[in-house]
Design a protein around this motif. Structure first.
Motif, PDB file in Angstrom:
ATOM      1  N   PRO A  99     -10.094   0.709  -3.050  1.00 59.88           N
ATOM      2  CA  PRO A  99     -10.053   0.350  -1.626  1.00 59.88           C
ATOM      3  C   PRO A  99      -9.210  -0.886  -1.334  1.00 59.88           C
ATOM      4  O   PRO A  99      -9.059  -1.256  -0.173  1.00 59.88           O
ATOM      5  N   TRP A 100      -8.669  -1.515  -2.377  1.00 57.52           N
ATOM      6  CA  TRP A 100      -7.809  -2.691  -2.191  1.00 57.52           C
ATOM      7  C   TRP A 100      -6.347  -2.318  -2.389  1.00 57.52           C
ATOM      8  O   TRP A 100      -5.534  -3.149  -2.753  1.00 57.52           O
ATOM      9  N   ARG A 101      -6.051  -1.046  -2.132  1.00 52.47           N
ATOM     10  CA  ARG A 101      -4.688  -0.523  -2.233  1.00 52.47           C
ATOM     11  C   ARG A 101      -4.090  -0.780  -3.610  1.00 52.47           C
ATOM     12  O   ARG A 101      -2.963  -1.293  -3.745  1.00 52.47           O
ATOM     13  N   GLY A 102      -4.880  -0.449  -4.597  1.00 54.06           N
ATOM     14  CA  GLY A 102      -4.441  -0.545  -5.973  1.00 54.06           C
ATOM     15  C   GLY A 102      -4.823   0.705  -6.735  1.00 54.06           C
ATOM     16  O   GLY A 102      -5.414   1.643  -6.188  1.00 54.06           O
ATOM     17  N   GLY A 114       0.777  -1.225   0.000  1.00 55.56           N
ATOM     18  CA  GLY A 114       0.000   0.000   0.000  1.00 55.56           C
ATOM     19  C   GLY A 114       0.808   1.273   0.000  1.00 55.56           C
ATOM     20  O   GLY A 114       0.257   2.347   0.247  1.00 55.56           O
ATOM     21  N   ARG A 115       2.112   1.203  -0.299  1.00 53.88           N
ATOM     22  CA  ARG A 115       2.961   2.396  -0.273  1.00 53.88           C
ATOM     23  C   ARG A 115       3.689   2.546  -1.606  1.00 53.88           C
ATOM     24  O   ARG A 115       4.396   1.637  -2.047  1.00 53.88           O
ATOM     25  N   ALA A 116       3.499   3.723  -2.235  1.00 52.68           N
ATOM     26  CA  ALA A 116       4.164   4.019  -3.506  1.00 52.68           C
ATOM     27  C   ALA A 116       5.127   5.177  -3.292  1.00 52.68           C
ATOM     28  O   ALA A 116       4.787   6.165  -2.632  1.00 52.68           O
ATOM     29  N   THR A 117       6.318   5.073  -3.846  1.00 52.43           N
ATOM     30  CA  THR A 117       7.221   6.212  -3.815  1.00 52.43           C
ATOM     31  C   THR A 117       6.701   7.286  -4.750  1.00 52.43           C
ATOM     32  O   THR A 117       5.929   7.010  -5.688  1.00 52.43           O
ATOM     33  N   SER A 118       7.131   8.518  -4.532  1.00 56.60           N
ATOM     34  CA  SER A 118       6.699   9.588  -5.425  1.00 56.60           C
ATOM     35  C   SER A 118       7.188   9.333  -6.845  1.00 56.60           C
ATOM     36  O   SER A 118       6.513   9.683  -7.823  1.00 56.60           O
ATOM     37  N   GLY A 119       8.363   8.700  -6.981  1.00 52.90           N
ATOM     38  CA  GLY A 119       8.863   8.384  -8.319  1.00 52.90           C
ATOM     39  C   GLY A 119       7.960   7.400  -9.043  1.00 52.90           C
ATOM     40  O   GLY A 119       7.641   7.584 -10.227  1.00 52.90           O
ATOM     41  N   ALA A 120       7.537   6.342  -8.333  1.00 53.88           N
ATOM     42  CA  ALA A 120       6.612   5.384  -8.947  1.00 53.88           C
ATOM     43  C   ALA A 120       5.292   6.059  -9.279  1.00 53.88           C
ATOM     44  O   ALA A 120       4.689   5.809 -10.330  1.00 53.88           O
ATOM     45  N   TRP A 121       4.840   6.931  -8.372  1.00 52.56           N
ATOM     46  CA  TRP A 121       3.572   7.627  -8.597  1.00 52.56           C
ATOM     47  C   TRP A 121       3.645   8.508  -9.842  1.00 52.56           C
ATOM     48  O   TRP A 121       2.680   8.636 -10.590  1.00 52.56           O
TER      49      TRP A 121
END
Length: 444
Positions: free
Chosen positions: A305-308, A280-287
């Protein structure tokens, strides 16, 4: 079918927001920050999980400039920024969110908890355009003085008929029906009425305002509808014309998010790309990789809601390459990934209550699973303590930190838990995820 209700903005069940303030919960928001061990935390409500490219880019910038460079996805399709550093982080964040259109009402910012079917209107499966419902409900919420009194825990679910978000335990749920003209209204999970689909958002808000009427006279804290009305009957009794309900028709799906990968959209010219976010955690670069993909496609990102995430409108010929870029950035793009179904709380060092660095230990456990046979694997949630923060609903392996650098591993449907040290945890979790739970007991 009941007639369309009067505008809730006119206060059919108006309750001054101030009447709830003293009894409100401590749920964080974009303005009310939570003090965590790694710094202030902001939770940003994203109704329906729907973001424009500009909004998604603004969140990545805020994560870099104000926070720790990560974006955390929640089980309600919202986003969190952690480790906010600037002394005026709350003001700076509010200014950025307002400029991006992510904070339309300061008074309502924590009340805008709305989940919606992530593939609604994209794959030809549902019975309603839930994106339109999201926009209308959000506008009604922000225009209602009473709705500012909703706690940060109160949840609306707008289901297009496939049954995905209807299973998430919302306080007020609206489910599109096959005739496309009506929607089923559920309160605390109980069907109470069929309402016109065109007026579904208005009925959802009217139900929330009726809840506030009951909660205002309740002696104990009432953050959720079930706190004052477990069956929804009392709230339904305050709504006009809801005495007769046709036989409820269950949605045809279940409590599962979109399958990971490419989902064809009607006509075949475009695809919606569904990807998971590790823990459930994305880096700003991935984002930013994600936002560039959205900018070149339909111009939208949907947080699930499924962290996707879902990126609609990707040209079919380009979909494989875009999926590859997302995978290279760390997103999960296939159901066979051992990371699929793995969730975790913040753990140490971010949470003072956590007994372990559960994210590091979870990563080690996933790597162990990747080296062995037995896919598909049971979903698993790692918790730093017995509060089980962030745990999704449904059956899954529970891995809970206990005192003395140990974990308790519980497999659904089995009577006894096992205990493992952090060193032995990868093997214990790998074995638990490959366990076949016994079938549920039946009575005759």
């Amino acid at each position: 079918m009941p007639a369309a209700p009067e505008s809730p903005v006119n206060g059919a069940f108006a309750v001054p927001a101030a009447g709830r303030t003293a009894r409100d919960d401590a749920c964080p928001g974009a303005l009310r920050l939570h003090t965590a061990d790694d710094g202030p935390l902001a939770r940003i409500r994203i109704p329906g999980g729907i973001l424009t490219v500009r909004q998604a880019q603004a969140l990545a910038d805020a994560a870099d400039d104000l926070g720790d460079g990560n974006l955390d996805l929640t089980s309600r399709g919202n986003l969190q920024l952690r480790g906010l550093r600037a002394p005026d982080a709350a003001t700076a964040l509010a200014d950025r969110l307002s400029a991006a259109g992510l904070l339309p009402s300061y008074a309502h910012e924590r009340a805008r908890n709305v989940v919606a079917s992530p593939l609604g209107g994209l794959d030809g499966t549902g019975h309603a355009d839930v994106a339109r419902w999201v926009r209308e409900l959000d506008a009604l919420l922000c225009a209602s003085p009473a709705a500012a009194g909703l706690s940060g825990r109160f949840l609306f679910a707008l289901d297009d008929g496939r049954g995905d978000v209807a299973a998430l335990g919302a306080d007020v749920t609206v489910i599109a029906q096959p005739d496309r003209a009506t929607a089923e209204l559920r309160l605390a999970g109980t069907p109470v009425a069929h309402v016109p689909a065109a007026d579904a958002p208005r009925w959802a808000l009217l139900a929330a305002e009726a809840f506030l009427t009951l909660a205002a006279g309740h002696t104990a804290r009432a953050w959720r509808l079930a706190d004052v009305d477990p069956t929804g009957a009392r709230v339904a009794g305050l709504l006009p014309g809801t005495n007769a309900l046709p036989a409820p028709q269950e949605p045809h799906g279940g409590p599962a998010g979109p399958r990971l990968g490419a989902v064809p959209q009607p006509g075949g010219a475009a695809w919606a790309l569904s990807a998971g976010v590790r823990l459930g955690r994305a880096t700003s670069g991935a984002w930013r990789v994600l936002t560039r993909a959205a900018a070149a496609a339909g111009g939208q990102v949907r947080v699930t809601p499924w962290r996707g995430v879902v990126v609609p409108g990707v040209p079919a010929a380009e979909a494989p390459e875009v999926l590859r870029r997302l995978a290279d950035a760390g997103f999960l793009t296939g159901e066979d990934s051992p990371w699929h179904g793995v969730t975790a709380c913040a753990g140490r060092p971010g949470c003072a209550k956590s007994l372990a660095d559960v994210r590091t230990d979870a990563a080690a456990a996933v790597r162990e699973a990747a080296d062995g046979p037995g896919l598909p694997l049971l979903p698993v949630h790692f918790s730093g303590c017995d509060r089980h923060c962030g745990r999704p609903d449904g059956a899954r392996v529970d891995v809970t930190a206990t005192a003395g650098d140990r974990y308790r591993v519980t497999v659904p449907g089995t009577p006894a838990a096992t205990t493992a040290t952090a060193r032995d945890l990868p093997a214990a979790v790998a074995a638990a995820r490959r366990t076949t739970p016994p079938p549920p007991r039946t009575t005759t």
